[in-house]
Design a protein around this motif. Structure first.
Motif, PDB file in Angstrom:
ATOM      1  N   ALA A 196      35.950 -36.047  -4.932  1.00 21.11           N
ATOM      2  CA  ALA A 196      36.229 -34.704  -6.069  1.00 21.11           C
ATOM      3  C   ALA A 196      37.021 -35.526  -7.098  1.00 21.11           C
ATOM      4  CB  ALA A 196      37.314 -33.699  -5.020  1.00 21.11           C
ATOM      5  N   HIS A 197      36.810 -34.018  -7.662  1.00 16.15           N
ATOM      6  CA  HIS A 197      36.621 -34.312  -8.978  1.00 16.15           C
ATOM      7  C   HIS A 197      38.099 -32.777  -9.981  1.00 16.15           C
ATOM      8  CE1 HIS A 197      35.243 -37.783 -10.030  1.00 16.15           C
ATOM      9  NE2 HIS A 197      33.864 -37.508 -10.084  1.00 16.15           N
ATOM     10  N   PRO A 198      39.387 -33.079 -10.378  1.00 19.18           N
ATOM     11  CA  PRO A 198      39.352 -31.856 -11.097  1.00 19.18           C
ATOM     12  C   PRO A 198      38.736 -30.795 -12.507  1.00 19.18           C
ATOM     13  CG  PRO A 198      41.131 -33.826 -11.429  1.00 19.18           C
ATOM     14  CD  PRO A 198      39.578 -34.326 -10.680  1.00 19.18           C
ATOM     15  N   LEU A 199      38.692 -30.649 -12.110  1.00 22.77           N
ATOM     16  CA  LEU A 199      37.390 -28.989 -13.377  1.00 22.77           C
ATOM     17  C   LEU A 199      38.108 -29.114 -14.477  1.00 22.77           C
ATOM     18  CD1 LEU A 199      37.514 -26.314 -10.331  1.00 22.77           C
ATOM     19  CD2 LEU A 199      35.570 -28.064 -11.161  1.00 22.77           C
ATOM     20  N   PRO A 200      37.409 -28.811 -15.194  1.00 23.95           N
ATOM     21  CA  PRO A 200      37.985 -28.744 -17.094  1.00 23.95           C
ATOM     22  C   PRO A 200      38.853 -27.925 -16.921  1.00 23.95           C
ATOM     23  CG  PRO A 200      35.827 -28.182 -16.568  1.00 23.95           C
ATOM     24  CD  PRO A 200      35.760 -29.385 -15.446  1.00 23.95           C
ATOM     25  N   GLU A 201      39.563 -27.981 -17.722  1.00 26.20           N
ATOM     26  CA  GLU A 201      40.247 -26.651 -18.088  1.00 26.20           C
ATOM     27  C   GLU A 201      40.313 -25.627 -18.730  1.00 26.20           C
ATOM     28  OE1 GLU A 201      44.390 -27.070 -20.163  1.00 26.20           O
ATOM     29  OE2 GLU A 201      44.669 -29.487 -19.502  1.00 26.20           O
ATOM     30  N   ALA A 202      39.733 -24.598 -17.912  1.00 27.72           N
ATOM     31  CA  ALA A 202      38.946 -23.278 -18.822  1.00 27.72           C
ATOM     32  C   ALA A 202      39.709 -22.242 -18.484  1.00 27.72           C
ATOM     33  CB  ALA A 202      37.237 -23.612 -18.269  1.00 27.72           C
ATOM     34  N   PRO A 203      38.799 -21.219 -18.827  1.00 30.67           N
ATOM     35  CA  PRO A 203      39.866 -19.893 -18.675  1.00 30.67           C
ATOM     36  C   PRO A 203      38.879 -19.665 -16.836  1.00 30.67           C
ATOM     37  CG  PRO A 203      38.574 -19.324 -20.605  1.00 30.67           C
ATOM     38  CD  PRO A 203      38.943 -20.985 -20.056  1.00 30.67           C
ATOM     39  N   TRP A 204      37.961 -20.110 -16.735  1.00 28.98           N
ATOM     40  CA  TRP A 204      37.441 -19.356 -15.466  1.00 28.98           C
ATOM     41  C   TRP A 204      37.826 -20.121 -14.397  1.00 28.98           C
ATOM     42  CZ3 TRP A 204      35.228 -20.569 -20.233  1.00 28.98           C
ATOM     43  CH2 TRP A 204      34.751 -21.490 -20.411  1.00 28.98           C
ATOM     44  N   PHE A 205      38.216 -21.551 -14.642  1.00 29.39           N
ATOM     45  CA  PHE A 205      38.934 -21.968 -13.325  1.00 29.39           C
ATOM     46  C   PHE A 205      39.709 -21.814 -13.466  1.00 29.39           C
ATOM     47  CE2 PHE A 205      35.228 -24.725 -15.150  1.00 29.39           C
ATOM     48  CZ  PHE A 205      34.039 -24.668 -14.109  1.00 29.39           C
ATOM     49  N   GLU A 206      40.102 -22.151 -11.755  1.00 29.54           N
ATOM     50  CA  GLU A 206      41.871 -21.896 -11.210  1.00 29.54           C
ATOM     51  C   GLU A 206      42.611 -23.008 -11.933  1.00 29.54           C
ATOM     52  OE1 GLU A 206      44.395 -22.856  -6.713  1.00 29.54           O
ATOM     53  OE2 GLU A 206      42.547 -21.743  -6.917  1.00 29.54           O
ATOM     54  N   PRO A 207      43.825 -23.041 -12.270  1.00 26.83           N
ATOM     55  CA  PRO A 207      44.680 -24.520 -12.870  1.00 26.83           C
ATOM     56  C   PRO A 207      45.259 -25.526 -12.054  1.00 26.83           C
ATOM     57  CG  PRO A 207      45.010 -22.385 -13.360  1.00 26.83           C
ATOM     58  CD  PRO A 207      44.511 -21.891 -12.814  1.00 26.83           C
ATOM     59  N   GLY A 208      43.938 -26.568 -12.167  1.00 27.62           N
ATOM     60  CA  GLY A 208      45.203 -27.628 -11.245  1.00 27.62           C
ATOM     61  C   GLY A 208      43.784 -28.120 -10.188  1.00 27.62           C
ATOM     62  N   ALA A 209      42.580 -27.275 -10.363  1.00 25.00           N
ATOM     63  CA  ALA A 209      42.119 -27.398  -8.307  1.00 25.00           C
ATOM     64  C   ALA A 209      40.960 -28.129  -9.029  1.00 25.00           C
ATOM     65  CB  ALA A 209      41.031 -26.160  -9.144  1.00 25.00           C
ATOM     66  N   SER A 210      40.370 -28.553  -7.922  1.00 28.01           N
ATOM     67  CA  SER A 210      39.696 -29.892  -7.405  1.00 28.01           C
ATOM     68  C   SER A 210      37.834 -29.461  -7.022  1.00 28.01           C
ATOM     69  CB  SER A 210      40.152 -30.825  -6.967  1.00 28.01           C
ATOM     70  OG  SER A 210      41.159 -32.009  -7.978  1.00 28.01           O
ATOM     71  N   TRP A 211      36.950 -30.021  -7.216  1.00 32.72           N
ATOM     72  CA  TRP A 211      35.724 -29.953  -6.278  1.00 32.72           C
ATOM     73  C   TRP A 211      35.004 -30.960  -5.815  1.00 32.72           C
ATOM     74  CZ3 TRP A 211      32.006 -25.688  -9.590  1.00 32.72           C
ATOM     75  CH2 TRP A 211      32.813 -24.424  -9.179  1.00 32.72           C
ATOM     76  N   SER A 212      34.448 -30.361  -4.650  1.00 36.55           N
ATOM     77  CA  SER A 212      33.967 -32.124  -4.109  1.00 36.55           C
ATOM     78  C   SER A 212      32.897 -31.690  -4.795  1.00 36.55           C
ATOM     79  CB  SER A 212      34.233 -31.822  -2.776  1.00 36.55           C
ATOM     80  OG  SER A 212      33.369 -30.616  -2.074  1.00 36.55           O
ATOM     81  N   VAL A 213      31.860 -33.153  -4.420  1.00 37.35           N
ATOM     82  CA  VAL A 213      30.276 -32.986  -4.756  1.00 37.35           C
ATOM     83  C   VAL A 213      29.867 -31.745  -3.954  1.00 37.35           C
ATOM     84  CG1 VAL A 213      28.098 -34.064  -4.449  1.00 37.35           C
ATOM     85  CG2 VAL A 213      30.483 -35.215  -4.856  1.00 37.35           C
ATOM     86  N   ARG A 214      29.620 -31.721  -2.644  1.00 36.27           N
ATOM     87  CA  ARG A 214      29.755 -30.702  -1.730  1.00 36.27           C
ATOM     88  C   ARG A 214      29.457 -28.838  -2.374  1.00 36.27           C
ATOM     89  NH1 ARG A 214      32.413 -31.920   1.691  1.00 36.27           N
ATOM     90  NH2 ARG A 214      30.850 -32.768   3.341  1.00 36.27           N
ATOM     91  N   ARG A 215      30.519 -29.218  -3.024  1.00 39.02           N
ATOM     92  CA  ARG A 215      31.304 -27.817  -3.851  1.00 39.02           C
ATOM     93  C   ARG A 215      30.439 -27.312  -4.893  1.00 39.02           C
ATOM     94  NH1 ARG A 215      30.917 -23.201  -5.734  1.00 39.02           N
ATOM     95  NH2 ARG A 215      32.601 -22.401  -6.241  1.00 39.02           N
ATOM     96  N   VAL A 216      30.402 -29.107  -5.925  1.00 41.60           N
ATOM     97  CA  VAL A 216      29.469 -28.932  -6.893  1.00 41.60           C
ATOM     98  C   VAL A 216      27.635 -28.212  -6.672  1.00 41.60           C
ATOM     99  CG1 VAL A 216      28.098 -30.019  -8.748  1.00 41.60           C
ATOM    100  CG2 VAL A 216      30.744 -30.273  -8.059  1.00 41.60           C
ATOM    101  N   LEU A 217      27.540 -28.635  -5.004  1.00 47.86           N
ATOM    102  CA  LEU A 217      25.931 -28.455  -4.897  1.00 47.86           C
ATOM    103  C   LEU A 217      26.001 -27.280  -4.667  1.00 47.86           C
ATOM    104  CD1 LEU A 217      25.287 -31.660  -2.778  1.00 47.86           C
ATOM    105  CD2 LEU A 217      23.499 -30.234  -5.057  1.00 47.86           C
ATOM    106  N   LEU A 218      26.918 -26.725  -4.319  1.00 45.84           N
ATOM    107  CA  LEU A 218      26.887 -25.454  -3.944  1.00 45.84           C
ATOM    108  C   LEU A 218      26.562 -24.634  -5.193  1.00 45.84           C
ATOM    109  CD1 LEU A 218      29.144 -24.729  -0.517  1.00 45.84           C
ATOM    110  CD2 LEU A 218      26.796 -25.144  -0.872  1.00 45.84           C
ATOM    111  N   HIS A 219      27.916 -24.440  -6.461  1.00 47.71           N
ATOM    112  CA  HIS A 219      27.962 -24.156  -7.479  1.00 47.71           C
ATOM    113  C   HIS A 219      26.384 -24.017  -8.136  1.00 47.71           C
ATOM    114  CE1 HIS A 219      29.363 -22.539 -11.060  1.00 47.71           C
ATOM    115  NE2 HIS A 219      28.745 -23.082 -11.937  1.00 47.71           N
ATOM    116  N   VAL A 220      26.299 -25.363  -7.721  1.00 49.27           N
ATOM    117  CA  VAL A 220      24.332 -25.488  -8.814  1.00 49.27           C
ATOM    118  C   VAL A 220      23.095 -24.320  -8.539  1.00 49.27           C
ATOM    119  CG1 VAL A 220      22.231 -26.577  -8.962  1.00 49.27           C
ATOM    120  CG2 VAL A 220      24.827 -28.031  -9.602  1.00 49.27           C
ATOM    121  N   ILE A 221      23.291 -24.169  -6.368  1.00 46.64           N
ATOM    122  CA  ILE A 221      22.857 -23.882  -6.230  1.00 46.64           C
ATOM    123  C   ILE A 221      22.543 -22.419  -6.249  1.00 46.64           C
ATOM    124  CG2 ILE A 221      22.209 -22.352  -3.638  1.00 46.64           C
ATOM    125  CD1 ILE A 221      22.415 -25.653  -2.406  1.00 46.64           C
ATOM    126  N   ALA A 222      23.663 -21.581  -6.748  1.00 49.01           N
ATOM    127  CA  ALA A 222      24.550 -20.192  -6.644  1.00 49.01           C
ATOM    128  C   ALA A 222      24.206 -19.791  -8.092  1.00 49.01           C
ATOM    129  CB  ALA A 222      26.040 -19.929  -7.081  1.00 49.01           C
TER     130      ALA A 222
END
Length: 169
Positions: A120-146
Motif C-alpha cells: 500500500a501507499h498513502p493516497l495523494p492529498e486531494a479533497p476527495w480522499f480521506e486525509p492520511g488514507a492508504s490504498w493497497s494494490v488490491r484497492r487500486v484494482l477495485l477502483h480501476v474496475i469501478a
C-alpha cells in the motif's frame, strides 16, 4: 488466465477477468463508429466516446503507477486535464483504442507479477480522499474496475443518444 506464459489463478485472475470484462463493454460501445461520431458530444457534458476511452486509459495507467510507486509516481507525468474527456484534432478512435490496449496489457502484466496485492501507499492529498488514507494494490484494482464500469455505462448512454444503438441493454 494466462499472461506472458504465466498462469494466473485465484484472486488475481478474478480481478483481471472482471477488469477485462468491463474494458470489453467499453470497447463494444464504440464498435463501428467513425472518428467524427466518436468525437461528438451528445449530452450537455464534455463527454464523448473517444474522450471516455482516452480518460479511462489515462486513469488506469496513473493508478498502476501509483500501485508501484505511490502518489509521486502517479503525478510524475503531466496530464492535459482540460482535454482529457475530448478527442482532439489528429486523434483517432483507432489510435485511442490502441493506446488503451497497451495500457491494459501493461496493467495485466503488472498485476500478474507484483509480489503482494496488500502493498500500500498513502493516497495523494486531494479533497476527495480521506486525509492520511492508504490504498493497497488490491484497492487500486477495485477502483480501476469501478471507474471502467462507470464509464462504460456513460458510454452506453452517449452511444444510444448518438445513433440509437444499445450495447448494454
Amino acid at each position: 488466465m494466462t499472461i506472458q506464459d504465466k498462469t494466473i489463478t485465484g484472486e488475481r485472475a478474478d480481478l483481471l477477468q472482471t477488469l477485462a470484462r468491463h474494458r470489453g463493454f467499453l470497447r463494444q460501445t464504440v464498435e463501428g463508429l467513425t472518428d467524427e461520431q466518436a468525437a461528438r458530444r451528445t449530452t450537455v457534458s464534455e463527454l464523448c466516446l473517444g474522450g471516455l476511452i482516452k480518460h479511462v486509459a489515462d486513469v488506469e495507467q496513473r493508478w498502476m503507477w501509483f500501485a508501484v510507486g505511490g502518489a509521486e509516481a502517479m503525478w510524475g507525468e503531466p496530464g492535459d486535464w482540460e482535454n482529457r474527456f475530448r478527442m482532439l484534432e489528429g486523434e483517432t478512435l483507432a489510435g485511442l483504442l490502441d493506446a488503451y490496449e497497451q495500457v491494459a496489457r501493461r496493467t495485466d502484466e503488472l498485476v500478474a507479477t507484483l509480489p503482494d496485492l496488500d502493498a500500500a501507499h498513502p493516497l495523494p492529498e486531494a479533497p476527495w480522499f480521506e486525509p492520511g488514507a492508504s490504498w493497497s494494490v488490491r484497492r487500486v484494482l477495485l477502483h480501476v474496475i469501478a471507474e471502467t464500469s462507470q464509464h462504460a455505462g456513460h458510454a452506453d448512454i452517449i452511444r444510444e443518444a448518438l445513433d440509437g444503438a444499445k450495447t448494454m441493454g
